[in-house]
Design an enzyme around this catalytic site. Structure first.
Site, short mmCIF file in Angstrom:
data_model
loop_
_atom_site.label_atom_id
_atom_site.label_comp_id
_atom_site.label_asym_id
_atom_site.label_seq_id
_atom_site.Cartn_x
_atom_site.Cartn_y
_atom_site.Cartn_z
N SER A 21 0.83 -1.21 0.00
CA SER A 21 0.00 0.00 0.00
C SER A 21 0.86 1.26 0.00
O SER A 21 1.94 1.29 0.59
CB SER A 21 -0.87 0.00 1.26
OG SER A 21 -1.41 1.27 1.51
N THR A 57 -5.91 2.56 -6.82
CA THR A 57 -7.16 2.47 -6.06
C THR A 57 -8.04 3.66 -6.39
O THR A 57 -7.62 4.81 -6.28
CB THR A 57 -6.86 2.40 -4.55
OG1 THR A 57 -6.10 1.21 -4.32
CG2 THR A 57 -8.14 2.36 -3.73
N LYS A 100 -8.47 -0.77 -9.08
CA LYS A 100 -9.11 -1.36 -7.90
C LYS A 100 -10.27 -0.49 -7.40
O LYS A 100 -10.12 0.73 -7.29
CB LYS A 100 -8.06 -1.49 -6.79
CG LYS A 100 -8.57 -1.98 -5.45
CD LYS A 100 -7.39 -2.25 -4.51
CE LYS A 100 -7.83 -2.90 -3.22
NZ LYS A 100 -8.37 -1.97 -2.26
N TYR A 111 -2.30 5.48 -4.29
CA TYR A 111 -3.35 6.47 -4.06
C TYR A 111 -2.88 7.73 -4.77
O TYR A 111 -1.70 8.09 -4.67
CB TYR A 111 -3.52 6.77 -2.57
CG TYR A 111 -4.33 5.76 -1.80
CD1 TYR A 111 -5.60 5.39 -2.23
CD2 TYR A 111 -3.86 5.22 -0.62
CE1 TYR A 111 -6.36 4.48 -1.50
CE2 TYR A 111 -4.62 4.32 0.12
CZ TYR A 111 -5.87 3.95 -0.33
OH TYR A 111 -6.62 3.06 0.38
N HIS A 137 -13.61 -2.04 -1.09
CA HIS A 137 -12.61 -1.68 -0.09
C HIS A 137 -12.89 -2.40 1.24
O HIS A 137 -12.68 -1.84 2.32
CB HIS A 137 -12.63 -0.15 0.11
CG HIS A 137 -11.26 0.45 0.34
ND1 HIS A 137 -10.57 1.12 -0.64
CD2 HIS A 137 -10.48 0.51 1.45
CE1 HIS A 137 -9.42 1.57 -0.13
NE2 HIS A 137 -9.35 1.21 1.13
#
Ligand SMILES: Cc1cc2nc3c(=O)[nH]c(=O)nc-3n(C[C@H](O)[C@H](O)[C@H](O)COP(=O)(O)O)c2cc1C
Length: 388
Positions: free
Chosen positions: A107, A156, A252, A130, A276
């Site tokens: 992440s 994402t 995603k 992100y 999520h």
């Protein structure tokens, strides 16, 4: 050594060992948690067809995800703050995934940095991005993932604004935890976690701290998200990110057939049907219920993956038999990590593979490419009939 037979066993140990703030962070959905609950309960509505007198020797759960060989169609999902669930958590989870032959996704909001995970592993992992308003920072992040030889970029799309999870606000979630009388009281009961943390490589956000200027409080997830995430993200920007990356891209957070078609248009190599883990839009459909309409819209043109709610190999079997080419586990590996570190993640993967393998055999199938909807009993109204 406790005998672990299912993911729930790991969850119980995890609950005992990890500070409440981080347990609650993982074990929450947004607002009423309806979507969080239904992600798992909707899997229970699908039944498996038992078949007999089929030669079950020579079985394999191996397959491919985005062209990469995997020992089963399960990847580790990107999970922020994994290094707070257990010291050096991202490194331990990545090593477990590598040993097991499944992809690990790091992440953006990890504790261990891209570089630290790359140094501790020998196979390429996937990096989850992100998007932030600071485009220079995003470019540097993409470059760092390229330098670390990440083999896919997972972008994402469902978190431009943070879903509200009540417990995180009440607990004052931060990394490292802020020392208030109630966190101190709770930490004192979690001594093995604390001892591990004393020796951790890092206790703050490794991809952020030291790489970006002007953050008022990078320890506070909510504040950082509000200040930094790009609320203007659109399909044009996604196409540009794909171009900048130049490699495989997985989008995603797709839950709608129209969005799936847009993902196809911008050239995604795969999409992840995901809400999520029920942490963003409460009241959205569970991923497994959203899957059929998305498969119908794009399933023959792009690889469709699924996450949210997978707690067993039978859940993997149901998603893959429905048509998903791969699945991801979030909480299921976090439970293992918090319970027993790297060994716990390996145990979680072993439990899931074992359940997948035995269930496949009892359904009369020996290989992943033999799975199909014909081994499932799906209720007629499973997808729902909605007013237009
Ligand atoms: C504690 C926690 C942190 C998460 N952090 C991220 C993240 O940083 N980036 C991301 O794309 N998804 C994140 N997710 C969502 C997961 O990638 C995945 O979609 C979700 O966990 C799947 O549901 P499951 O936990 O029921 O398997 C997070 C999920 C959890 C539980």
């Amino acid at each position: 050594m406790p005998v672990i037979t299912c993911i729930d066993d790991l969850k119980r140990i995890y609950h005992r060992r990890v500070p409440r703030m981080f347990y609650d962070y993982a074990e929450s959905g947004s607002w009423t948690e309806q979507t969080f609950r239904e992600n798992t309960s909707d899997f229970d509505k699908i039944y498996l067809k038992q078949r007999v007198a089929v030669d079950m020797t020579g079985r394999s759960t191996a397959t491919q995800m985005i062209g990469e060989e995997v020992s089963m169609p399960v990847a580790l999902a990107p999970v922020g703050l994994t290094g707070m669930q257990c010291a050096d958590g991202e490194i331990k989870a990545a090593r477990a995934a590598e040993k097991f032959g499944v992809p690990f996704t790091l992440s953006t909001m990890s504790i261990n940095s891209i570089e630290e995970v790359a140094e501790a592993t020998s196979k390429p992992f996937w990096f989850q991005l992100y998007t932030m308003t600071d485009t220079d920072y995003v470019s540097r992040l993409i470059q760092r993932a390229k330098d670390a030889k990440c083999s896919a970029l997972v972008i994402t799309l469902d978190l431009q604004i943070l879903g509200q999870r009540h417990k995180d606000l009440k607990n004052g979630l931060s990394a490292p935890p802020k020392l208030t009388p109630s966190t101190i009281a709770n930490l004192m009961t979690k001594w093995s976690w604390g001892i591990g943390m004393l020796g951790a490589k890092r206790r703050n956000f490794g991809n952020i701290v030291g790489h970006v200027d002007g953050i008022s409080d990078a320890a506070d997830l909510g504040a950082w998200t509000k200040e930094s995430f790009d609320p203007t993200l659109d399909w044009g920007k996604i196409a540009k990110l794909k171009e900048d990356w130049g490699g495989k891209v997985i989008l995603k957070g797709i839950l709608d057939a129209e969005d799936a078609k847009m993902a196809l248009k911008v050239g995604a190599d795969a999409i992840i049907v995901s809400n999520h883990g029920g942490r963003q839009l409460d009241g959205a459909l569970s991923s497994i219920r959203a899957l059929p309409s998305i498969l119908e819209a794009v399933g023959d043109q792009v690889e469709v993956h699924l996450d949210s709610g997978i707690r067993s190999g039978q859940d993997v079997l149901k998603a893959v038999s429905m048509g998903a080419k791969g699945t991801y586990i979030g909480r299921a590996f976090v439970y293992g990590l918090g319970a027993m570190g790297q060994k716990g993640v390996e145990t979680a993967l072993e439990v899931i593979r074992n359940e997948l393998d035995i269930s496949m055999a009892l359904c009369g199938r020996r290989r992943i490419d033999e799975l199909g909807r014909d081994i499932l009993l799906i209720p007629q109204d499973f997808e729902g009939r909605w007013q237009s």
